[in-house]
Design a protein around this motif. Structure first.
Motif, PDB file in Angstrom:
ATOM      1  N   GLY A 299       1.736  -0.037   2.891  1.00 17.67           N
ATOM      2  CA  GLY A 299       2.390  -1.260   2.414  1.00 17.67           C
ATOM      3  C   GLY A 299       1.777  -1.760   1.121  1.00 17.67           C
TER       4      GLY A 299
ATOM      5  N   GLU B 178      -1.822  -5.472   5.390  1.00 15.97           N
ATOM      6  CA  GLU B 178      -2.403  -6.123   6.563  1.00 15.97           C
ATOM      7  C   GLU B 178      -3.548  -7.100   6.310  1.00 15.97           C
TER       8      GLU B 178
ATOM      9  N   ARG C 258       7.455  -6.567   2.690  1.00 18.37           N
ATOM     10  CA  ARG C 258       7.618  -6.995   4.087  1.00 18.37           C
ATOM     11  C   ARG C 258       9.091  -7.170   4.442  1.00 18.37           C
ATOM     12  N   GLU C 259       9.877  -7.617   3.512  1.00 13.33           N
ATOM     13  CA  GLU C 259      11.309  -7.794   3.775  1.00 13.33           C
ATOM     14  C   GLU C 259      12.064  -6.472   3.813  1.00 13.33           C
TER      15      GLU C 259
ATOM     16  N   HIS D 150       8.519  -3.131   5.951  1.00 12.11           N
ATOM     17  CA  HIS D 150       7.999  -3.450   7.283  1.00 12.11           C
ATOM     18  C   HIS D 150       7.431  -4.870   7.272  1.00 12.11           C
ATOM     19  N   PRO D 151       7.760  -5.677   8.288  1.00 11.75           N
ATOM     20  CA  PRO D 151       7.321  -7.077   8.290  1.00 11.75           C
ATOM     21  C   PRO D 151       5.805  -7.279   8.364  1.00 11.75           C
ATOM     22  N   ARG D 152       5.061  -6.253   8.792  1.00  6.75           N
ATOM     23  CA  ARG D 152       3.598  -6.391   8.861  1.00  6.75           C
ATOM     24  C   ARG D 152       2.880  -5.569   7.796  1.00  6.75           C
ATOM     25  N   ALA D 153       3.602  -5.151   6.775  1.00  2.00           N
ATOM     26  CA  ALA D 153       2.988  -4.368   5.693  1.00  2.00           C
ATOM     27  C   ALA D 153       1.955  -5.215   4.958  1.00  2.00           C
TER      28      ALA D 153
ATOM     29  N   ARG E  89      -3.785  -8.058   0.198  1.00  2.00           N
ATOM     30  CA  ARG E  89      -2.843  -8.984  -0.444  1.00  2.00           C
ATOM     31  C   ARG E  89      -3.372  -9.433  -1.809  1.00  2.00           C
TER      32      ARG E  89
ATOM     33  N   VAL F 207       4.260  -8.545  -2.074  1.00  2.00           N
ATOM     34  CA  VAL F 207       4.003  -8.400  -0.637  1.00  2.00           C
ATOM     35  C   VAL F 207       5.237  -8.838   0.154  1.00  2.00           C
ATOM     36  N   ALA F 208       5.817  -9.973  -0.205  1.00  2.00           N
ATOM     37  CA  ALA F 208       7.022 -10.454   0.490  1.00  2.00           C
ATOM     38  C   ALA F 208       8.170  -9.459   0.327  1.00  2.00           C
TER      39      ALA F 208
ATOM     40  N   LYS G 245       1.336   1.024   7.590  1.00  2.00           N
ATOM     41  CA  LYS G 245       1.567  -0.395   7.314  1.00  2.00           C
ATOM     42  C   LYS G 245       0.606  -0.972   6.272  1.00  2.00           C
TER      43      LYS G 245
END
Length: 145
Positions: free
Chosen positions: A98, A129, A120-121, A124-127, A134, A116-117, A94
């Motif tokens: 991610g 961290e 996550r979309e 994985h939604p929590r990529a 970010r 990032v969005a 993640k």
């Protein structure tokens, strides 16, 4: 694309259509074909694989130790993913994974502020961290060395 993933488990489709699989190394290898090339984001050298691989030194919850090397390895991974099965993996799949996938998305044309969005979309939604991961993605550009 000459080699495709037969499963969608962890596979991220970049805007160009290029597919890259992200995964956590703590979990069993997904069923189906193995990667042709892997990028492993770990604090210590990973075990050998039956496929070609690159180790990118990257401690858990942190950033890559060498930002220039990270750019080169991620650029190579994205380029190879056009014709090969490429996976990017860290321990849990993640945070570091991610972050790397988001940077690859930037290289593939996603604006850094949206990467990032995007991951996550579509992954994985929590990529991605941590706040510094970010920020790393937001500052990652196509032409910065």
């Amino acid at each position: 694309m000459s080699e495709a993933w037969s499963s969608t488990d962890g596979v991220l489709r970049m805007p160009s259509g290029t597919l890259v699989r992200g995964r956590g190394l703590r979990y069993p290898l997904p069923s189906g074909p193995t990667p042709s090339f892997g990028v492993y984001l770990l604090g210590k050298e990973p075990p050998a694989t039956a496929w070609e691989a690159r180790w990118l030194p990257w401690p858990d919850f942190r950033l890559p130790k060498d930002h220039r090397q990270a750019r080169e390895v991620l650029r190579e991974a994205l380029s190879r993913a056009r014709d090969e099965r490429v996976e990017v993996a860290c321990g849990g799949g993640k945070g570091r994974t991610g972050t790397a996938l988001a940077c690859m998305a930037v290289l593939d044309g996603v604006p850094p502020e949206d990467a990032v969005a995007f991951v996550r979309e579509h992954y994985h939604p929590r990529a991605v961290e941590t706040p510094w991961q970010r920020r790393f993605v937001r500052r990652f550009t196509v032409d910065t060395p």
